[in-house]
Scaffold this motif. Sequence first.
Motif, PDB file in Angstrom:
ATOM      1  N   UNK A  29       0.706  -0.727  -0.128  1.00  0.00           N
ATOM      2  CA  UNK A  29      -0.087   0.173   0.155  1.00  0.00           C
ATOM      3  C   UNK A  29       0.889   1.138  -0.110  1.00  0.00           C
ATOM      4  N   UNK A  30       1.576   0.770   0.877  1.00  0.00           N
ATOM      5  CA  UNK A  30       3.047   2.557   0.619  1.00  0.00           C
ATOM      6  C   UNK A  30       4.184   2.750  -0.296  1.00  0.00           C
ATOM      7  N   UNK A  31       3.811   1.808  -0.932  1.00  0.00           N
ATOM      8  CA  UNK A  31       4.704   1.157  -2.335  1.00  0.00           C
ATOM      9  C   UNK A  31       3.694   2.230  -3.092  1.00  0.00           C
ATOM     10  N   UNK A  32       2.385   1.651  -3.391  1.00  0.00           N
ATOM     11  CA  UNK A  32       1.468   2.569  -3.897  1.00  0.00           C
ATOM     12  C   UNK A  32       1.448   3.701  -4.119  1.00  0.00           C
ATOM     13  N   UNK A  33       1.487   4.061  -2.731  1.00  0.00           N
ATOM     14  CA  UNK A  33       0.902   6.015  -2.647  1.00  0.00           C
ATOM     15  C   UNK A  33       1.676   6.370  -2.862  1.00  0.00           C
ATOM     16  N   UNK A  34       3.455   6.072  -2.919  1.00  0.00           N
ATOM     17  CA  UNK A  34       4.809   6.261  -3.363  1.00  0.00           C
ATOM     18  C   UNK A  34       4.990   6.560  -4.566  1.00  0.00           C
ATOM     19  N   UNK A  35       3.952   5.665  -5.204  1.00  0.00           N
ATOM     20  CA  UNK A  35       4.166   5.570  -6.720  1.00  0.00           C
ATOM     21  C   UNK A  35       3.139   7.051  -7.337  1.00  0.00           C
ATOM     22  N   UNK A  36       2.321   6.850  -6.804  1.00  0.00           N
ATOM     23  CA  UNK A  36       1.517   7.927  -7.254  1.00  0.00           C
ATOM     24  C   UNK A  36       1.442   9.328  -7.431  1.00  0.00           C
ATOM     25  N   UNK A  37       1.923   9.128  -5.859  1.00  0.00           N
ATOM     26  CA  UNK A  37       3.345  10.591  -5.364  1.00  0.00           C
ATOM     27  C   UNK A  37       3.929  11.143  -6.150  1.00  0.00           C
ATOM     28  N   UNK A  74       4.183  10.229  -9.558  1.00  0.00           N
ATOM     29  CA  UNK A  74       3.522  10.258 -10.906  1.00  0.00           C
ATOM     30  C   UNK A  74       2.541  12.063 -10.946  1.00  0.00           C
ATOM     31  N   UNK A  75       2.335  12.278  -9.385  1.00  0.00           N
ATOM     32  CA  UNK A  75       2.105  13.179  -9.510  1.00  0.00           C
ATOM     33  C   UNK A  75       2.974  14.792  -9.092  1.00  0.00           C
ATOM     34  N   UNK A  76       3.754  14.193  -9.019  1.00  0.00           N
ATOM     35  CA  UNK A  76       5.204  15.470  -8.591  1.00  0.00           C
ATOM     36  C   UNK A  76       5.647  15.597  -9.635  1.00  0.00           C
ATOM     37  N   UNK A  77       5.940  14.090 -10.374  1.00  0.00           N
ATOM     38  CA  UNK A  77       6.833  14.209 -11.365  1.00  0.00           C
ATOM     39  C   UNK A  77       7.273  15.819 -12.771  1.00  0.00           C
ATOM     40  N   UNK A  78       5.823  16.072 -13.083  1.00  0.00           N
ATOM     41  CA  UNK A  78       5.733  16.549 -14.092  1.00  0.00           C
ATOM     42  C   UNK A  78       6.467  17.955 -13.501  1.00  0.00           C
ATOM     43  N   UNK A  79       5.932  18.949 -12.293  1.00  0.00           N
ATOM     44  CA  UNK A  79       6.783  19.777 -11.685  1.00  0.00           C
ATOM     45  C   UNK A  79       8.182  19.879 -11.706  1.00  0.00           C
ATOM     46  N   UNK A  80       8.266  18.601 -10.848  1.00  0.00           N
ATOM     47  CA  UNK A  80       9.792  18.099 -10.396  1.00  0.00           C
ATOM     48  C   UNK A  80      10.609  18.686 -12.280  1.00  0.00           C
ATOM     49  N   UNK A  81      10.182  17.793 -13.403  1.00  0.00           N
ATOM     50  CA  UNK A  81      10.399  18.160 -13.995  1.00  0.00           C
ATOM     51  C   UNK A  81      10.557  19.320 -14.551  1.00  0.00           C
ATOM     52  N   UNK A  82       9.873  20.149 -14.631  1.00  0.00           N
ATOM     53  CA  UNK A  82       9.975  21.657 -15.232  1.00  0.00           C
ATOM     54  C   UNK A  82      10.562  22.120 -14.459  1.00  0.00           C
TER      55      UNK A  82
END
Length: 276
Positions: free
Chosen positions: A11-19, A21-29
């Motif tokens: 469950x924690x791995x799934x939450x971290x994976x979703x997190x 995915x959500x944060x990566x576009x901002x980080x990549x900018x």
Amino acid sequence: MKTNPWQHALRMIAVLALLGVAIFPIYWMLVTSLTPSGDLFADRPHFLPSFFETGIYLDVFKTIPVATWLLNSAIVAAGTTVLSIVLSILPAYALSRFKFAGMGLVGFILFATQMLPEAMLVVPLYAIFGKLGLLNSLGGLILANTAFTVPVITWILKGAIDSLPIEVEEAARMDGCSKIDIVLAVVIPLIGPTLAAAAVIAFFHGWNEYVFAQTLVSSESLRTASVGLAGFVGELSTPVHAVMAVGVIYTLPAVLFYLLVQRYVVAGMTAGSVKG
């Protein structure tokens, strides 16, 4: 019941994976805005930002009116939020508590307003706003955005009011409160978390809206950040550093606003789950 440690880990791995995915576009900018020009199109991408390139953010504020764009966007978003909430509370209460002829038709009309995209309404709105003198003004832009958010927020607030015990209002009525006093002093405090969630919806709509901002406002000094950011994309060249830097700056206020109200939104989601 004891939780299986493997289930908890998955469950924690799934939450971290979703997190991620959500944060990566901002980080990549952020990474792209801080990547040296010579390395932007290198064979191997840089996954860590180069903080020696932070001068791009100072250059953006010096050469581009980003502060003005952000201020205009903040005014439009705040105005849309406040006006949408104010105009939605009484209709939501009426649809929840009163029975009247044509109630179903009113509800259908509210839903029908969401069936037409903004692009189809730009020309009629432009003609109406032109006659009313609302073109090229942030006030007109706020009104246009509010017209799209009020139906949605009305139904959200109606659902919240439906869940309130009618006995609370009856007790207030016995104490001498009028209908408007009940709405202001009883109903609104009880649906505060739902109001916060509705405010998030209205704010993000006003902050991100592009079609009306591009069409109804022509003055450079009244340009919003969404329009200003889109203007960077040129036919022959696009300043990638500047686009990504402004994109990061444009994203931060919306994220901060959500962080300020998210505890109230969460409170609204969990309200009533525990008695006592």
